[in-house]
Enzyme design. Sequence first.
Site, PDB file in Angstrom:
ATOM      1  N   ASP A 104       0.676  -1.264  -0.120  1.00 40.09           N
ATOM      2  CA  ASP A 104      -0.159  -0.020   0.104  1.00 40.09           C
ATOM      3  C   ASP A 104       0.634   1.224   0.004  1.00 40.09           C
ATOM      4  OD1 ASP A 104      -3.066  -0.578   0.743  1.00 40.09           O
ATOM      5  OD2 ASP A 104      -1.843  -1.956   1.844  1.00 40.09           O
TER       6      ASP A 104
ATOM      7  N   GLU B  92      -4.722   7.469   0.336  1.00 40.91           N
ATOM      8  CA  GLU B  92      -5.197   7.024   1.669  1.00 40.91           C
ATOM      9  C   GLU B  92      -3.987   6.907   2.685  1.00 40.91           C
ATOM     10  OE1 GLU B  92      -7.538   2.843   3.081  1.00 40.91           O
ATOM     11  OE2 GLU B  92      -6.891   3.147   0.956  1.00 40.91           O
TER      12      GLU B  92
ATOM     13  N   ASP C 182      -5.751   5.567  -4.240  1.00 43.64           N
ATOM     14  CA  ASP C 182      -5.902   4.426  -3.247  1.00 43.64           C
ATOM     15  C   ASP C 182      -5.075   3.179  -4.109  1.00 43.64           C
ATOM     16  OD1 ASP C 182      -6.767   2.294  -1.836  1.00 43.64           O
ATOM     17  OD2 ASP C 182      -8.843   2.596  -1.923  1.00 43.64           O
TER      18      ASP C 182
ATOM     19  N   ILE D   1      -3.937   0.175  -2.834  1.00 42.55           N
ATOM     20  CA  ILE D   1      -4.422  -1.192  -2.594  1.00 42.55           C
ATOM     21  C   ILE D   1      -5.932  -0.921  -2.081  1.00 42.55           C
ATOM     22  CG2 ILE D   1      -4.175  -3.582  -1.975  1.00 42.55           C
ATOM     23  CD1 ILE D   1      -1.786  -2.926  -3.631  1.00 42.55           C
ATOM     24  N   ASP D   2      -6.683  -1.129  -2.863  1.00 40.67           N
ATOM     25  CA  ASP D   2      -8.099  -1.299  -2.424  1.00 40.67           C
ATOM     26  C   ASP D   2      -8.601  -2.580  -2.315  1.00 40.67           C
ATOM     27  OD1 ASP D   2     -10.681   0.397  -1.842  1.00 40.67           O
ATOM     28  OD2 ASP D   2     -11.292  -0.899  -3.401  1.00 40.67           O
TER      29      ASP D   2
ATOM     30  N   THR E 202      -7.855  -4.315   1.015  1.00 38.62           N
ATOM     31  CA  THR E 202      -6.410  -4.615   1.207  1.00 38.62           C
ATOM     32  C   THR E 202      -6.687  -5.962   2.135  1.00 38.62           C
ATOM     33  OG1 THR E 202      -5.415  -2.313   1.765  1.00 38.62           O
ATOM     34  CG2 THR E 202      -4.552  -4.304   3.142  1.00 38.62           C
TER      35      THR E 202
ATOM     36  N   ASP F 103     -11.537   6.029  -2.766  1.00 36.84           N
ATOM     37  CA  ASP F 103     -12.115   4.919  -3.399  1.00 36.84           C
ATOM     38  C   ASP F 103     -12.836   5.131  -4.643  1.00 36.84           C
ATOM     39  OD1 ASP F 103     -11.690   3.025  -0.996  1.00 36.84           O
ATOM     40  OD2 ASP F 103     -13.038   4.197  -0.141  1.00 36.84           O
TER      41      ASP F 103
END
Length: 398
Positions: free
Chosen positions: A54, A79, A153, A155-156, A158, A318
């Site tokens: 991330d 994020e 974002d 790594i959406d 996670t 997001d």
Amino acid sequence: MTEFLTALVCASEKSANIARACKQEETLFQLLVQEKKGSEKNKKFVSDFKTLADVLVQEVIKHDIGKKFPGLEDYIFGEESNQFTNSLGEKINVEVCATETETAELLSKVLDGNITAAKLLARIVHHDVSMKDPALEKVKVDIPQDTMAVWVDPIDSTFQYIKGYADEKPKDGIYSKGLQCVTILIGVYNRSSGLPIMGVINQPFVTRDPDSLRWRGQYFWGLSYKDINICSLQNQDANAISQSTDDQHEDPRWNEDLQPRDDNLSAVISTSENEAIKTALSMLRLYYAAGAGYKSLCAVQGFVSVYLLSEDTTFKWDCCAPHAILRSLGGGMVDFRECLKRIKDGNLDELPELIYNTPVNGATGVDRWANKGGLVAYRCPKHLDTIMNIISKVNLGE
């Protein structure tokens, strides 16, 4: 602007390479997971996590875009905090250094001295990604750089990335969970209006080679600016319909005008969605899936008519990227509760689209950038209207 959109796609693809590399070695991967605390945490989850992937992905995107477009680095927002704590309790600010060697040395501190893994990641970070996308090369639009800002974002979903379910089977093309639900989201918005104008969604884990067990991914992009709307999916949709016609099989998603069909309404939601809404939507084809980015992607791809979320558990990072792509396809992303209110008041002349330049008054931490009224993502305005009218007849218990 072809160069800028291409740079976003390349940054997403490099990021996908990092995500796959971090995931490839499971023993190493477990060292990279850290629980979020305090203002970083999403209240939806009992435990909320970030990984080195991330943080590193976010810093790579900031670095690569800022390097190619000086001055924009101060308008790239993400994020994640770039601070990571290793097993010794040392707090380390993860960043892309001037050289591959320096980046490897920094990453080795996070990785408890694992210099082999650090060198692998540093090599990917400093390796330029190039690609040939004929559709991208056709994008001809001039957008002043000083009007743009970026939400990332890295790594959406996670949780799905950490759990790593690799053998899930889709239903009608939709995965309820698994690595396929992981996405990398890069969205560009207008600083003044707050409206999204460009978006890239990268899906790092789509298919896995049965022999090498290595993953391959895919990406989608869209641009919506003034009267210009261009999307990577436009040719794919047309080709899919042409193929189904040649095979004498009708694609259930599209009519002959390349628009979503009216007689096949569907929705994707979270398992934690309001029970009254679940009941109301049960008259449609209803799917459940993980990840806000992935559920939005289901709407982008036309697998569902809408992605609906009634709670305030998503954030600007997001939604900016998929929102831009949906706008390029004639759809959009609206504030669920405001849309519902306007329908009940008989005043839906103007849709309450999400905007990305204004924090929530009085909120702190990540909640400053929450979508407080929930959201509905859609490709076809007519389908949005039909489904929201169904919901408007429901008592949500508020």
